[in-house]
Enzyme design. Structure first.
Site, PDB file in Angstrom:
ATOM      1  N   HIS A 116       0.867  -1.185   0.000  1.00  0.00           N
ATOM      2  CA  HIS A 116       0.000   0.000   0.000  1.00  0.00           C
ATOM      3  C   HIS A 116       0.898   1.226   0.000  1.00  0.00           C
ATOM      4  CE1 HIS A 116      -2.855   2.977   1.638  1.00  0.00           C
ATOM      5  NE2 HIS A 116      -3.829   2.152   1.297  1.00  0.00           N
ATOM      6  N   ASP A 193       2.690  -4.618   7.730  1.00  0.00           N
ATOM      7  CA  ASP A 193       1.406  -3.964   7.532  1.00  0.00           C
ATOM      8  C   ASP A 193       0.332  -5.040   7.641  1.00  0.00           C
ATOM      9  OD1 ASP A 193      -0.929  -2.865   6.570  1.00  0.00           O
ATOM     10  OD2 ASP A 193      -0.123  -2.254   4.624  1.00  0.00           O
ATOM     11  N   GLN A 196      -4.936  -5.758   6.476  1.00  0.00           N
ATOM     12  CA  GLN A 196      -5.887  -6.715   5.919  1.00  0.00           C
ATOM     13  C   GLN A 196      -5.840  -8.068   6.618  1.00  0.00           C
ATOM     14  OE1 GLN A 196      -8.120  -5.735   3.821  1.00  0.00           O
ATOM     15  NE2 GLN A 196      -7.211  -3.746   3.394  1.00  0.00           N
ATOM     16  N   LYS A 219     -11.083  -1.577   9.856  1.00  0.00           N
ATOM     17  CA  LYS A 219     -11.121  -2.721   8.947  1.00  0.00           C
ATOM     18  C   LYS A 219     -11.502  -4.012   9.672  1.00  0.00           C
ATOM     19  CE  LYS A 219      -7.718  -0.691   5.800  1.00  0.00           C
ATOM     20  NZ  LYS A 219      -8.619  -0.322   4.698  1.00  0.00           N
ATOM     21  N   CYS A 359      -4.778   2.513  -3.852  1.00  0.00           N
ATOM     22  CA  CYS A 359      -3.540   2.987  -3.216  1.00  0.00           C
ATOM     23  C   CYS A 359      -2.403   1.977  -3.424  1.00  0.00           C
ATOM     24  CB  CYS A 359      -3.749   3.247  -1.728  1.00  0.00           C
ATOM     25  SG  CYS A 359      -4.898   4.583  -1.377  1.00  0.00           S
TER      26      CYS A 359
END
Length: 403
Positions: A116, A193, A196, A219, A359
């Site tokens: 991202h 990261d 997700q 999220k 993104c």
């Protein structure tokens, strides 16, 4: 066990009948999360860590209880390893700035094409300031991260591995354990990261052996504007805070200051108190199902999504050729129709999907497309949502190919 129909009854935003397939962007909020935040604003809307009166002490207790809830959710060893931020973007920026403190001109950072922008742009800024080099792991022929290229790509002064756990654009699950093992063998720090992955699967930051882990509440059924940065405790004394102000100091004079212990050291200013409380309520709600069950349900639903899309000859899913390592996200293009047109007509059919570059422009360029349509799943989705998507896509194609 996940009972999506019962869950849907606890999601006010689904009362309008929409098939919501944009959870990779943000998830819908259960009433239990909304109630927890409203309780703060209605009953004890005081600041935290400052007052000795009852409302403030109650707010502080709720805020710190949320920290413990999140600590257990990612299996951190200590609550002070959990730093509350405004979300994954701020967390990744903080992690990059903290790591950059010990970097010099000529050092390098290893990234992937799946990142991202939030895990690319901060490093680009640091590269401009300090002369740090950015290296990227290539992509294999079947569309996944090329782990075998690791030793060939890195250099003796590669100090950081910064990698997404699951690609927000493709749903590709990174071979994280392999990458981390290689990074550790070369003495590199590891930033992950987890925007997700944290909503979809059990997270154990100790087992992952990472230094920094970032994710967002919104999220995973929580509110917007709040997230976490896990910082391994052994690093707390060696890194300087990157935001200064109230709460994070021990003593301030006109010319110098000393810092409070973590987590206060890294949490300057009045935090998003209601958001943190909502974050705690969200992870508690997910914990009631168990993240193994969440993962299994989304895995099963993902297979249905990929199979359904592949049954339409004019739909092309981007990412892994086998979908074996894709999870919860399908990024696709339709022959002869722009992704934005697809999404607009789907909206008219009461289906919410995302269209754009997500993104992830370097990945779009690698794929040779300006944008995709993206459908993403969560625990309130059903097979009926996927069937509705199929019929709506058939309608979109017929509109643009009538002749």
């Amino acid at each position: 066990m996940i009972d999506s129909h019962s869950i849907r009854k606890n999601i006010p935003a689904l009362a309008n009948g929409v098939a919501y397939l944009d959870s990779a962007s943000t998830t819908l909020k259960p009433q239990t999360v909304i109630d927890a935040m409203n309780a703060y604003y209605q009953e004890f809307p005081a600041n935290v860590h400052r007052g000795v009166y009852h409302m403030s002490e109650r707010a502080t207790a709720a805020y710190e209880h949320a920290r413990e809830q999140v600590q257990h959710f990612v299996n951190a060893r200590f609550p002070e390893e959990i730093i509350f931020t405004s979300g994954t973007t701020e967390s990744l920026n903080m992690a990059a700035r903290m790591c950059a403190q010990s970097m010099r001109k000529g050092d390098s950072v290893l990234l992937t094409y799946f990142e991202h922008h939030s895990n690319i742009v901060p490093w680009q800024l640091i590269a401009q300031e300090k002369g740090v080099e950015l290296l990227y792991l290539p992509v294999t022929e079947n569309g996944e991260i090329d782990v075998e290229a690791f030793d060939r790509i890195i250099k003796p002064n590669t100090k950081i591995l910064a990698v997404t756990h699951i690609s927000n654009a493709s749903g590709i699950v990174s071979p994280l354990s392999q990458l981390v093992a290689k990074a550790r063998a070369h003495g590199m720090r590891v930033i992950v990261d987890g925007a997700q992955s944290a909503p979809h699967m059990p997270i154990d930051v100790q087992a992952l052996d990472v230094d920094f882990f970032a994710c967002s509440a919104h999220k995973m059924l929580g509110p917007t504007g709040v997230g976490l940065l896990y910082i391994r405790k052994e690093l707390h004394d060696s890194i300087e805070p990157v935001v200064g102000g109230g709460s994070m100091i021990r003593e301030v004079s006109l010319h110098s200051s000393t810092w409070a212990d973590a987590p206060a050291k890294f949490e300057a200013g009045t935090p998003n108190i209601a958001g943190v409380i909502g974050f705690g309520a969200a992870v508690s709600y997910l914990h009631s199902f168990g993240m193994d069950a969440v993962n299994a349900y989304i895995t099963q639903l993902s297979k249905k999504l990929y199979t359904t899309l592949e049954s339409l000859p004019y739909i092309h899913i981007l990412g892994s050729s086998s979908h074996e390592h894709q999870h919860g996200i399908a990024s696709f293009i339709m022959d002869g129709v722009h992704p934005h047109d697809v999404a607009t007509i789907l909206d008219q059919e009461h289906l919410a999907v995302r269209a754009g570059h997500h993104c992830a422009q370097p990945l779009m360029k690698l794929w040779g497309v300006p944008a995709t349509t993206r459908a993403s799943l969560y625990i309130y989705n059903t097979t009926e949502d996927i069937e509705r998507l199929k019929y709506a896509l058939e309608k979109v194609y017929s509109i643009f190919h009538r002749n």
